[in-house]
Structure formats: structure tokens, C-alpha cells
Design a protein around this motif. Structure first.
Motif, PDB file in Angstrom:
ATOM      1  N   CYS A 338      -3.859 -21.239  22.051  1.00 28.04           N
ATOM      2  CA  CYS A 338      -4.046 -20.609  23.360  1.00 28.04           C
ATOM      3  C   CYS A 338      -4.454 -21.643  24.406  1.00 28.04           C
ATOM      4  N   ILE A 339      -5.357 -22.518  24.018  1.00 27.04           N
ATOM      5  CA  ILE A 339      -5.861 -23.524  24.964  1.00 27.04           C
ATOM      6  C   ILE A 339      -4.749 -24.478  25.388  1.00 27.04           C
ATOM      7  N   ASN A 340      -3.930 -24.908  24.435  1.00 27.18           N
ATOM      8  CA  ASN A 340      -2.825 -25.813  24.762  1.00 27.18           C
ATOM      9  C   ASN A 340      -1.792 -25.137  25.658  1.00 27.18           C
ATOM     10  N   LEU A 341      -1.543 -23.853  25.419  1.00 27.97           N
ATOM     11  CA  LEU A 341      -0.616 -23.118  26.276  1.00 27.97           C
ATOM     12  C   LEU A 341      -1.154 -23.053  27.698  1.00 27.97           C
ATOM     13  N   ARG A 342      -2.427 -22.729  27.818  1.00 26.21           N
ATOM     14  CA  ARG A 342      -3.043 -22.632  29.148  1.00 26.21           C
ATOM     15  C   ARG A 342      -2.993 -23.971  29.880  1.00 26.21           C
ATOM     16  N   LYS A 343      -3.329 -25.038  29.175  1.00 26.16           N
ATOM     17  CA  LYS A 343      -3.334 -26.357  29.805  1.00 26.16           C
ATOM     18  C   LYS A 343      -1.927 -26.820  30.155  1.00 26.16           C
ATOM     19  N   SER A 344      -0.981 -26.538  29.276  1.00 28.67           N
ATOM     20  CA  SER A 344       0.389 -26.999  29.519  1.00 28.67           C
ATOM     21  C   SER A 344       1.007 -26.318  30.729  1.00 28.67           C
ATOM     22  N   MET A 345       0.579 -25.077  31.002  1.00 29.28           N
ATOM     23  CA  MET A 345       1.122 -24.341  32.134  1.00 29.28           C
ATOM     24  C   MET A 345       0.194 -24.368  33.342  1.00 29.28           C
ATOM     25  N   LYS A 346      -0.947 -25.054  33.183  1.00 32.79           N
ATOM     26  CA  LYS A 346      -1.919 -25.195  34.269  1.00 32.79           C
ATOM     27  C   LYS A 346      -2.319 -23.839  34.842  1.00 32.79           C
ATOM     28  N   LEU A 347      -2.676 -22.932  33.934  1.00 30.53           N
ATOM     29  CA  LEU A 347      -3.062 -21.581  34.321  1.00 30.53           C
ATOM     30  C   LEU A 347      -4.569 -21.401  34.187  1.00 30.53           C
ATOM     31  N   ASP A 348      -5.126 -20.539  35.021  1.00 35.41           N
ATOM     32  CA  ASP A 348      -6.526 -20.172  34.866  1.00 35.41           C
ATOM     33  C   ASP A 348      -6.699 -19.335  33.600  1.00 35.41           C
ATOM     34  N   ASP A 349      -7.921 -19.251  33.146  1.00 34.86           N
ATOM     35  CA  ASP A 349      -8.221 -18.619  31.865  1.00 34.86           C
ATOM     36  C   ASP A 349      -7.721 -17.179  31.777  1.00 34.86           C
ATOM     37  N   GLU A 350      -7.880 -16.430  32.860  1.00 28.60           N
ATOM     38  CA  GLU A 350      -7.564 -15.001  32.802  1.00 28.60           C
ATOM     39  C   GLU A 350      -6.066 -14.700  32.827  1.00 28.60           C
ATOM     40  N   TYR A 351      -5.238 -15.716  32.986  1.00 28.01           N
ATOM     41  CA  TYR A 351      -3.796 -15.488  33.038  1.00 28.01           C
ATOM     42  C   TYR A 351      -3.196 -15.188  31.664  1.00 28.01           C
ATOM     43  N   ILE A 352      -3.865 -15.578  30.601  1.00 24.49           N
ATOM     44  CA  ILE A 352      -3.319 -15.416  29.255  1.00 24.49           C
ATOM     45  C   ILE A 352      -4.234 -14.509  28.434  1.00 24.49           C
ATOM     46  N   LYS A 353      -3.637 -13.520  27.780  1.00 28.26           N
ATOM     47  CA  LYS A 353      -4.383 -12.631  26.898  1.00 28.26           C
ATOM     48  C   LYS A 353      -3.776 -12.690  25.496  1.00 28.26           C
ATOM     49  N   ILE A 354      -4.630 -12.892  24.500  1.00 33.87           N
ATOM     50  CA  ILE A 354      -4.203 -12.815  23.106  1.00 33.87           C
ATOM     51  C   ILE A 354      -5.033 -11.729  22.442  1.00 33.87           C
ATOM     52  N   ASN A 355      -4.370 -10.626  22.126  1.00 31.18           N
ATOM     53  CA  ASN A 355      -5.073  -9.450  21.593  1.00 31.18           C
ATOM     54  C   ASN A 355      -6.270  -9.092  22.467  1.00 31.18           C
ATOM     55  N   ASP A 356      -6.033  -9.086  23.779  1.00 32.44           N
ATOM     56  CA  ASP A 356      -7.015  -8.687  24.798  1.00 32.44           C
ATOM     57  C   ASP A 356      -8.123  -9.709  25.046  1.00 32.44           C
ATOM     58  N   ASP A 357      -8.049 -10.884  24.427  1.00 34.81           N
ATOM     59  CA  ASP A 357      -9.054 -11.923  24.656  1.00 34.81           C
ATOM     60  C   ASP A 357      -8.476 -13.056  25.498  1.00 34.81           C
ATOM     61  N   ASN A 358      -9.328 -13.674  26.328  1.00 33.83           N
ATOM     62  CA  ASN A 358      -8.933 -14.854  27.087  1.00 33.83           C
ATOM     63  C   ASN A 358      -9.053 -16.105  26.229  1.00 33.83           C
ATOM     64  N   CYS A 359      -8.424 -17.180  26.692  1.00 33.20           N
ATOM     65  CA  CYS A 359      -8.505 -18.443  25.956  1.00 33.20           C
ATOM     66  C   CYS A 359      -9.946 -18.919  25.806  1.00 33.20           C
ATOM     67  N   SER A 360     -10.765 -18.710  26.819  1.00 36.57           N
ATOM     68  CA  SER A 360     -12.138 -19.212  26.779  1.00 36.57           C
ATOM     69  C   SER A 360     -12.928 -18.603  25.629  1.00 36.57           C
ATOM     70  N   GLU A 361     -12.569 -17.380  25.262  1.00 37.77           N
ATOM     71  CA  GLU A 361     -13.266 -16.732  24.159  1.00 37.77           C
ATOM     72  C   GLU A 361     -12.917 -17.385  22.829  1.00 37.77           C
ATOM     73  N   PHE A 362     -11.706 -17.966  22.751  1.00 35.30           N
ATOM     74  CA  PHE A 362     -11.350 -18.752  21.572  1.00 35.30           C
ATOM     75  C   PHE A 362     -12.006 -20.126  21.633  1.00 35.30           C
ATOM     76  N   GLU A 363     -12.072 -20.674  22.845  1.00 36.02           N
ATOM     77  CA  GLU A 363     -12.581 -22.029  23.035  1.00 36.02           C
ATOM     78  C   GLU A 363     -14.032 -22.145  22.576  1.00 36.02           C
ATOM     79  N   GLU A 364     -14.780 -21.072  22.699  1.00 34.19           N
ATOM     80  CA  GLU A 364     -16.183 -21.083  22.297  1.00 34.19           C
ATOM     81  C   GLU A 364     -16.350 -21.308  20.803  1.00 34.19           C
ATOM     82  N   THR A 365     -15.293 -21.029  20.037  1.00 36.15           N
ATOM     83  CA  THR A 365     -15.387 -21.189  18.588  1.00 36.15           C
ATOM     84  C   THR A 365     -15.059 -22.607  18.135  1.00 36.15           C
ATOM     85  N   LEU A 366     -14.549 -23.441  19.075  1.00 38.64           N
ATOM     86  CA  LEU A 366     -14.195 -24.819  18.696  1.00 38.64           C
ATOM     87  C   LEU A 366     -15.436 -25.664  18.462  1.00 38.64           C
TER      88      LEU A 366
END
Length: 366
Positions: A338-366
């Protein structure tokens, strides 16, 4: 004391206006404006019409038409008949004109850093009608409160951007806004494609297009552009998808065995105008393990007038433009996807949803 204060206020106002005028004059100088082809009066009225350099092809002006202009569309057509290039600014505000075709000879508009192209509160306006305009080099295009406007009618427009670095100016957000127009207003696919390199505020429908071998409603061999939503299922011939560059609608990938988006090797732009619908919807693809797009990836720099441009790749009426639901569980378990997709498309966090979660919610687990 009041007299002195009044003088100070008047002096300050004069200073501000002088500064603006000086900036514009500097811009004119950089563009080597001919003094004989410079309209210094700004507002075009019956009283200033004789001062307009109507014989010039390139005119430098802070040009404004408004309720004071008291000139007919036929009179304006005659005044502007030779003007092909405008350097400066253009505002058409609070007039009774039905069309801007009196400027139909205009081929290019180039603004200064404070300049813009603006059409507002023209309540009888049905179309902009700049039928020969090919380029708008302005940081802002604002078309607002023209309640009867149903078409732009700018069929030859190809370039819309502002080269901040060319004039050593701080970069601002370049955009086009179409707001408070007729409920029947529509934008053509060609006009939408022109907004690819700026932020747009457009929430109207597409005009019904004229289809040909390149623009299709259903994907067939040789199609480059798709009008309407494109749904890819398990029965879809992925080979046909390899030539598609633009989708004027949403991309829906549902119920396939694909592992990645490699078959979309030419796709550069997805533009949905449908309300409450994302631009890209990917769901029920159990084998999908790579979610980046070949050409929707890092914006490909393009050069124009030696200026590098980066184009936006997707647009949607929703803030969440890309949605992944019920795909391979690795997409939810591996935050880097998710993070790589967001960065590659230069999108803000809220533009991408994966099962209703934003990328930042995944990023916290890194």
C-alpha cells in the motif's frame, strides 16, 4: 489626524496597485511586449475601445470585460479579430454575453504569476466558445456562477499548465475549477484530457462523445481510450487491454486470477465523474500480489518549453480514489504494498483504501 490617516491609506493603496502594475510590466518586459501592442487601460469599454491595439496579433494586457464594458458581441468580434495571442490576464465578469466567440481567434493565453483566466457571473453565457485556443499557460482557470453555461466549446485546447520555474516564482497549485454552472453542463473527453497535468475541480458529466477507432465504449483491438466504466473480469481478454491509455470512467477489476496489473502496460489516466464512485475498484482477486500500475506509477516527466511537467494520473469525485476489497490477504498483511502504491502515485494517505483502511494504518505496523 484623520486627514493624515486618509493620506496614508490612499498612499498605501496606491503603493499596492503600483506594485501589481510593476509586476505585470516586468512580465511584459520579459515577454518582449511591443508597446504599440500593449493595452494599458485594462477594462475594455466604449470609452477605451479606441485604445485597444486591434491590429496586433500578440496583445499584452490585463484585459477585463464586465458590466461597465457596454460593448456588443459584434463590436468585440471586430476589436479582437486579429488577436491570436494574449500575454497577461483575462477576466470576463458579470456580463450579458451569450458566448465568448468574440475571442474565437485567440490561440494562446499566457499569464503572469498573479494572473488567471476567469469567467464568472455571466448569467446569460451558454458557452465559452474559444474554439481556436490551443494553450492556456496560467496557474488558475476559474469558471464560476455562469448558471446557463452548458459547454466549454474549446475543442482545440491541448495545453493547460503554468511554468513556475520559467519565471523563478514559488510553486503554487495550478488548477481549473468549474463550479455553479448549468445542471446540463458537460465536458468533452478532449477537454478532460487537457486537465491531466493540473488539479481540477470538476463535478459534472461527460458530453456524449463521437466514437471512432481510438475512442470506444467497449474494449476492442486498437482502442486507446475507453468512454465509460471499464470492468475486467475472469472472462476478459487481457491482450486487448494492453493498448488502452485513458479511461473516461472507472476501472473495475473484479473476480479475476490476475497476479499483477502488467496487462495495463499503456494505461496513463483514469478520470471518473460518477458521483460516489472511486476511479479504481479492485475486488475479489485472490491471486493478486502486486498492486502498482506500470504507467500510473511514478509520473513520467514531460518537457514543454524546457519545463518538466508531472501529470496527475487519476481523478474521482470521491476523496478515496482507489479501493481494494477482498483480494489476496497479502495485500492487507504487507504494508509495503500500500505504501509503495501511494508513493509511486504521489497520493495523499486518504486516497487509497484497502479493506476500508488507509495506508498510514498499515504503516504503523512497520
Amino acid at each position: 489626524m484623520n486627514y493624515i490617516l486618509s493620506l496614508l491609506i490612499i498612499g498605501f493603496i496606491h503603493l499596492v496597485h503600483s506594485k501589481i502594475d510593476k509586476d505585470l510590466q516586468t512580465f511584459f518586459k520579459k515577454n518582449k511586449c511591443d508597446q504599440k501592442c500593449t493595452f494599458e487601460s485594462g477594462n475594455l469599454t466604449f470609452g477605451t475601445i479606441d485604445l485597444f491595439p486591434s491590429s496586433c496579433e500578440t496583445v499584452c494586457a490585463d484585459l477585463q470585460l464586465d458590466q461597465r464594458s457596454n460593448l456588443t458581441e459584434n463590436e468585440l468580434t471586430s476589436v479582437f479579430k486579429n488577436m491570436k495571442h494574449l500575454i497577461g490576464r483575462l477576466k470576463v465578469l458579470n456580463t450579458n454575453y451569450t458566448s465568448g466567440k468574440f475571442l474565437s481567434g485567440l490561440e494562446s493565453i499566457e499569464c503572469d504569476g498573479n494572473g488567471m483566466l476567469e469567467w464568472g457571473e455571466n448569467f446569460k453565457l451558454l458557452e465559452i466558445g474559444l474554439i481556436n485556443l490551443t494553450s492556456i499557460i496560467c496557474y488558475r482557470v476559474d469558471i464560476w456562477q455562469n448558471f446557463n453555461l452548458t459547454r466549454l466549446n474549446m475543442p482545440n485546447l491541448k495545453i493547460l499548465f503554468y511554468p513556475w520555474s520559467k519565471y523563478s516564482l514559488p510553486v503554487k497549485e495550478s488548477y481549473i475549477a468549474l463550479t455553479f454552472l448549468s445542471t446540463d453542463f458537460c465536458i468533452t473527453t478532449n477537454e478532460m484530457a487537457t486537465t491531466i497535468n493540473v488539479t481540477d475541480y470538476i463535478s459534472y458529466k461527460y458530453c456524449e462523445p463521437v466514437l471512432d477507432d481510438k475512442l470506444c465504449k467497449e474494449p476492442v483491438k486498437g482502442c486507446i481510450e475507453i468512454f465509460g466504466d471499464l470492468e475486467i473480469t475472469d472472462d476478459t481478454d487481457l491482450e486487448i487491454m494492453k493498448t488502452i491509455e485513458i479511461i473516461y470512467g472507472s476501472l473495475i477489476i473484479n473476480g479475476t486470477d490476475i497476479k499483477d496489473f502488467g496487462f495495463l502496460e499503456s494505461l496513463k489516466y483514469v478520470a471518473s465523474l460518477e458521483k460516489n464512485m472511486e476511479a479504481i475498484i479492485v475486488e475479489n482477486n485472490p491471486k493478486l500480489n502486486n498492486i502498482t500500475f506500470p504507467r500510473l506509477k511514478v509520473p513520467r516527466p514531460e518537457k514543454l518549453f524546457k519545463i518538466v511537467l508531472c501529470f496527475q494520473k487519476i481523478r474521482s469525485t470521491m476523496k478515496s480514489s482507489i479501493r481494494f476489497t477482498n483480494n489476496n490477504e497479502i495485500i492487507s498483511l504487507d504494508p509495503s504494498l500500500c505504501i509503495n502504491l501511494r508513493k509511486s502515485m504521489k497520493l495523499d494517505d486518504e486516497y487509497i483504501k484497502i479493506n476500508d483502511d488507509n495506508c498510514s494504518e498499515f504503516e504503523e505496523t512497520l
